[in-house]
Design a protein around this motif. Structure first.
Motif, PDB file in Angstrom:
ATOM      1  N   ASP A  32      30.928  86.672  41.976  1.00 43.50           N
ATOM      2  CA  ASP A  32      31.555  87.899  41.464  1.00 43.50           C
ATOM      3  C   ASP A  32      31.433  89.073  42.434  1.00 43.50           C
ATOM      4  OD1 ASP A  32      32.317  86.562  39.195  1.00 43.50           O
ATOM      5  OD2 ASP A  32      30.668  87.343  37.964  1.00 43.50           O
ATOM      6  N   ARG A  33      30.353  89.119  43.194  1.00 46.33           N
ATOM      7  CA  ARG A  33      30.170  90.223  44.150  1.00 46.33           C
ATOM      8  C   ARG A  33      31.259  90.281  45.201  1.00 46.33           C
ATOM      9  NH1 ARG A  33      24.092  89.695  46.049  1.00 46.33           N
ATOM     10  NH2 ARG A  33      24.713  87.548  45.874  1.00 46.33           N
ATOM     11  N   HIS A  34      31.915  89.158  45.429  1.00 42.28           N
ATOM     12  CA  HIS A  34      32.946  89.077  46.464  1.00 42.28           C
ATOM     13  C   HIS A  34      34.338  88.847  45.884  1.00 42.28           C
ATOM     14  CE1 HIS A  34      30.010  89.125  49.715  1.00 42.28           C
ATOM     15  NE2 HIS A  34      29.261  88.385  48.923  1.00 42.28           N
ATOM     16  N   GLY A  35      34.470  88.883  44.561  1.00 38.74           N
ATOM     17  CA  GLY A  35      35.769  88.668  43.940  1.00 38.74           C
ATOM     18  C   GLY A  35      36.275  87.249  44.100  1.00 38.74           C
ATOM     19  N   VAL A  36      35.355  86.295  44.109  1.00 42.12           N
ATOM     20  CA  VAL A  36      35.638  84.900  44.408  1.00 42.12           C
ATOM     21  C   VAL A  36      35.394  84.058  43.157  1.00 42.12           C
ATOM     22  CG1 VAL A  36      34.740  82.940  45.750  1.00 42.12           C
ATOM     23  CG2 VAL A  36      35.078  85.145  46.859  1.00 42.12           C
ATOM     24  N   VAL A  54      38.414  77.116  46.116  1.00 40.92           N
ATOM     25  CA  VAL A  54      37.982  78.459  45.729  1.00 40.92           C
ATOM     26  C   VAL A  54      39.159  79.426  45.713  1.00 40.92           C
ATOM     27  CG1 VAL A  54      37.278  78.885  48.127  1.00 40.92           C
ATOM     28  CG2 VAL A  54      36.382  80.326  46.348  1.00 40.92           C
ATOM     29  N   GLU A  55      39.207  80.258  44.685  1.00 35.29           N
ATOM     30  CA  GLU A  55      40.140  81.387  44.667  1.00 35.29           C
ATOM     31  C   GLU A  55      39.390  82.567  45.263  1.00 35.29           C
ATOM     32  OE1 GLU A  55      43.078  80.902  40.862  1.00 35.29           O
ATOM     33  OE2 GLU A  55      41.198  81.934  40.553  1.00 35.29           O
ATOM     34  N   ALA A  56      40.008  83.243  46.210  1.00 38.85           N
ATOM     35  CA  ALA A  56      39.326  84.342  46.887  1.00 38.85           C
ATOM     36  C   ALA A  56      40.346  85.300  47.482  1.00 38.85           C
ATOM     37  CB  ALA A  56      38.431  83.789  48.002  1.00 38.85           C
ATOM     38  N   GLU A  60      37.269  84.971  54.421  1.00 40.94           N
ATOM     39  CA  GLU A  60      35.994  85.610  54.754  1.00 40.94           C
ATOM     40  C   GLU A  60      35.158  85.848  53.503  1.00 40.94           C
ATOM     41  OE1 GLU A  60      39.021  86.726  55.802  1.00 40.94           O
ATOM     42  OE2 GLU A  60      38.872  85.998  57.857  1.00 40.94           O
ATOM     43  N   ALA A  61      35.796  86.236  52.404  1.00 39.32           N
ATOM     44  CA  ALA A  61      35.073  86.460  51.150  1.00 39.32           C
ATOM     45  C   ALA A  61      34.480  85.143  50.640  1.00 39.32           C
ATOM     46  CB  ALA A  61      35.984  87.082  50.103  1.00 39.32           C
ATOM     47  N   ALA A  62      35.239  84.063  50.727  1.00 35.96           N
ATOM     48  CA  ALA A  62      34.736  82.762  50.306  1.00 35.96           C
ATOM     49  C   ALA A  62      33.532  82.356  51.155  1.00 35.96           C
ATOM     50  CB  ALA A  62      35.838  81.713  50.403  1.00 35.96           C
ATOM     51  N   ALA A  63      33.630  82.550  52.455  1.00 34.90           N
ATOM     52  CA  ALA A  63      32.527  82.197  53.357  1.00 34.90           C
ATOM     53  C   ALA A  63      31.295  83.044  53.090  1.00 34.90           C
ATOM     54  CB  ALA A  63      32.969  82.353  54.813  1.00 34.90           C
ATOM     55  N   ALA A  64      31.484  84.303  52.722  1.00 37.50           N
ATOM     56  CA  ALA A  64      30.351  85.201  52.479  1.00 37.50           C
ATOM     57  C   ALA A  64      29.478  84.708  51.331  1.00 37.50           C
ATOM     58  CB  ALA A  64      30.841  86.615  52.204  1.00 37.50           C
ATOM     59  N   VAL A  65      30.100  84.129  50.311  1.00 33.68           N
ATOM     60  CA  VAL A  65      29.318  83.623  49.176  1.00 33.68           C
ATOM     61  C   VAL A  65      28.390  82.516  49.637  1.00 33.68           C
ATOM     62  CG1 VAL A  65      29.435  82.550  46.903  1.00 33.68           C
ATOM     63  CG2 VAL A  65      31.108  84.300  47.526  1.00 33.68           C
TER      64      VAL A  65
END
Length: 84
Positions: A32-36, A54-56, A60-65
């Protein structure tokens, strides 16, 4: 929201389904912190490959998680579209 398939081409040696399930739970706790939204994952541990859908907002947001949760980073992330 874009849909991505990430591919972990060389899972750590000795990775078990239990450890993979734990990593997925960590992803779900942090997404949730990354909108993923992690949708599903598949694994072929005999060849050391793991795939995550993954929906993201971005790859980059997906990788950050993964990076922040457990450090098991994908080698490749592809934006995909769902077929009918």
């Amino acid at each position: 929201m874009p849909l991505y398939l990430d591919i972990h081409e060389q899972a750590p040696e000795g990775l078990t389904l239990e450890a993979l399930e734990q990593a997925h739970r960590i992803d779900l706790q942090n997404q949730d912190r990354h909108g993923v939204t992690f949708k599903q994952y598949w694994a072929d541990l005999t060849v050391g490959k793991v795939f995550c859908l993954v929906e993201a907002p971005s790859a980059e947001a997906a990788a950050a998680v993964h990076r922040e949760g457990h450090g098991l980073l994908a080698n490749r992330i592809y934006e995909v579209v769902e077929g009918h």
